[in-house]
Design an enzyme around this catalytic site. Sequence first.
Site, PDB file in Angstrom:
ATOM      1  N   ASP A 171       0.891  -1.353   0.057  1.00  0.00           N
ATOM      2  CA  ASP A 171      -0.063   0.029   0.121  1.00  0.00           C
ATOM      3  C   ASP A 171       0.895   1.084   0.076  1.00  0.00           C
ATOM      4  O   ASP A 171       2.190   1.143   0.439  1.00  0.00           O
ATOM      5  CB  ASP A 171      -0.948   0.138   1.241  1.00  0.00           C
TER       6      ASP A 171
ATOM      7  N   ASP B  76      -0.006   4.881   0.728  1.00  0.00           N
ATOM      8  CA  ASP B  76      -0.026   6.104   2.095  1.00  0.00           C
ATOM      9  C   ASP B  76      -0.243   5.319   3.472  1.00  0.00           C
ATOM     10  O   ASP B  76      -0.854   4.531   3.548  1.00  0.00           O
ATOM     11  CB  ASP B  76      -1.525   6.772   1.885  1.00  0.00           C
TER      12      ASP B  76
ATOM     13  N   GLY C 251      -8.051   3.774   3.438  1.00  0.00           N
ATOM     14  CA  GLY C 251      -7.593   2.927   2.452  1.00  0.00           C
ATOM     15  C   GLY C 251      -8.726   2.672   1.176  1.00  0.00           C
ATOM     16  O   GLY C 251      -8.486   1.781   0.331  1.00  0.00           O
TER      17      GLY C 251
ATOM     18  N   ARG D 161     -11.856   6.991  -3.086  1.00  0.00           N
ATOM     19  CA  ARG D 161     -12.532   8.027  -2.560  1.00  0.00           C
ATOM     20  C   ARG D 161     -13.893   8.192  -2.378  1.00  0.00           C
ATOM     21  O   ARG D 161     -14.595   8.514  -1.290  1.00  0.00           O
ATOM     22  CB  ARG D 161     -11.842   9.358  -3.356  1.00  0.00           C
TER      23      ARG D 161
ATOM     24  N   SER E 117      -5.458   5.530  -4.254  1.00  0.00           N
ATOM     25  CA  SER E 117      -5.285   6.948  -4.700  1.00  0.00           C
ATOM     26  C   SER E 117      -5.221   7.343  -6.242  1.00  0.00           C
ATOM     27  O   SER E 117      -4.424   6.373  -6.884  1.00  0.00           O
ATOM     28  CB  SER E 117      -4.064   7.606  -3.877  1.00  0.00           C
TER      29      SER E 117
ATOM     30  N   ASN F  20      -3.613   9.846  -7.148  1.00  0.00           N
ATOM     31  CA  ASN F  20      -2.547  10.600  -7.227  1.00  0.00           C
ATOM     32  C   ASN F  20      -1.333   9.620  -6.895  1.00  0.00           C
ATOM     33  O   ASN F  20       0.004  10.224  -6.695  1.00  0.00           O
ATOM     34  CB  ASN F  20      -2.563  11.744  -6.254  1.00  0.00           C
TER      35      ASN F  20
ATOM     36  N   ASP G 206      -1.658  -0.614   6.290  1.00  0.00           N
ATOM     37  CA  ASP G 206      -1.910   0.106   7.455  1.00  0.00           C
ATOM     38  C   ASP G 206      -3.193   0.428   7.640  1.00  0.00           C
ATOM     39  O   ASP G 206      -3.863   0.506   8.737  1.00  0.00           O
ATOM     40  CB  ASP G 206      -1.018   1.406   7.463  1.00  0.00           C
TER      41      ASP G 206
END
Length: 238
Positions: free
Chosen positions: A14, A16, A58, A61, A136, A138, A194
């Site tokens: 992952d 972030d 996670g 969006r 994401s 981004n 995470d």
Amino acid sequence: MLGLPDGVTACLFDLDGVLTKTAEVHARAWKQTFDRFLDKRGEKPFDLVHDYDEHVDGKPRLDGVRDFLASRGIELPEGSPDDPPDAPTIQGLANAKNELVLRLIHDDGVEAYEGSVRYLHAARDAGLRRAVVSSSHNCRDVLLAAGIEDLLEVRIDGIVAEERGLKGKPAPDTFLEAARELGVEPGQAAVFEDALAGVQAGRGGGFGCVVGVDRAGQREALLAHGASVVVDDLAELL
């Protein structure tokens, strides 16, 4: 090898909160976005522990917006992808959050976790295959800003997931797609996550190992959602 079970030949990371210190940026953006919306309705603020961990962390969006609103019994129209950030729609809230994340990343920059960078180098040197799996949109910009894009062979992110019709976490689809691109079976791959939704995805996909990365004091919850092992930092596995 590198703290992983025998037979594991690939690592699916992952982004972030595992590789980069951007989970806290996303959390701040979610809170500011939802608090602005909730305040207008006279509702209690977004909780950075329960609401973030359970409903948005996670996840893609739009799913995060939908799941959080559902938890509060709030119904909004879906809207369209080009809705302005102040539109009272699911798409509008999602756009507001993304606009804020991009501003925070631009203003504050992106930093990778030192232990994660060490682990990426060790995995590459040991001949393990490496992919990043993130909801994401981004993802590539963050990898470039953190200076670690060249350490990963495959990127399955929110853009790729939309293009290929992959369900987001907690469904295992994006991790399974990364394993497929690396040419390994799920049992030969380790998932590093995470987020509770990400750990759940790793367990649901039948992967050889699910490493929970505890950045927010949720060790027991990570284990309960299916982590094989929990560490505070990937360097512990070296």
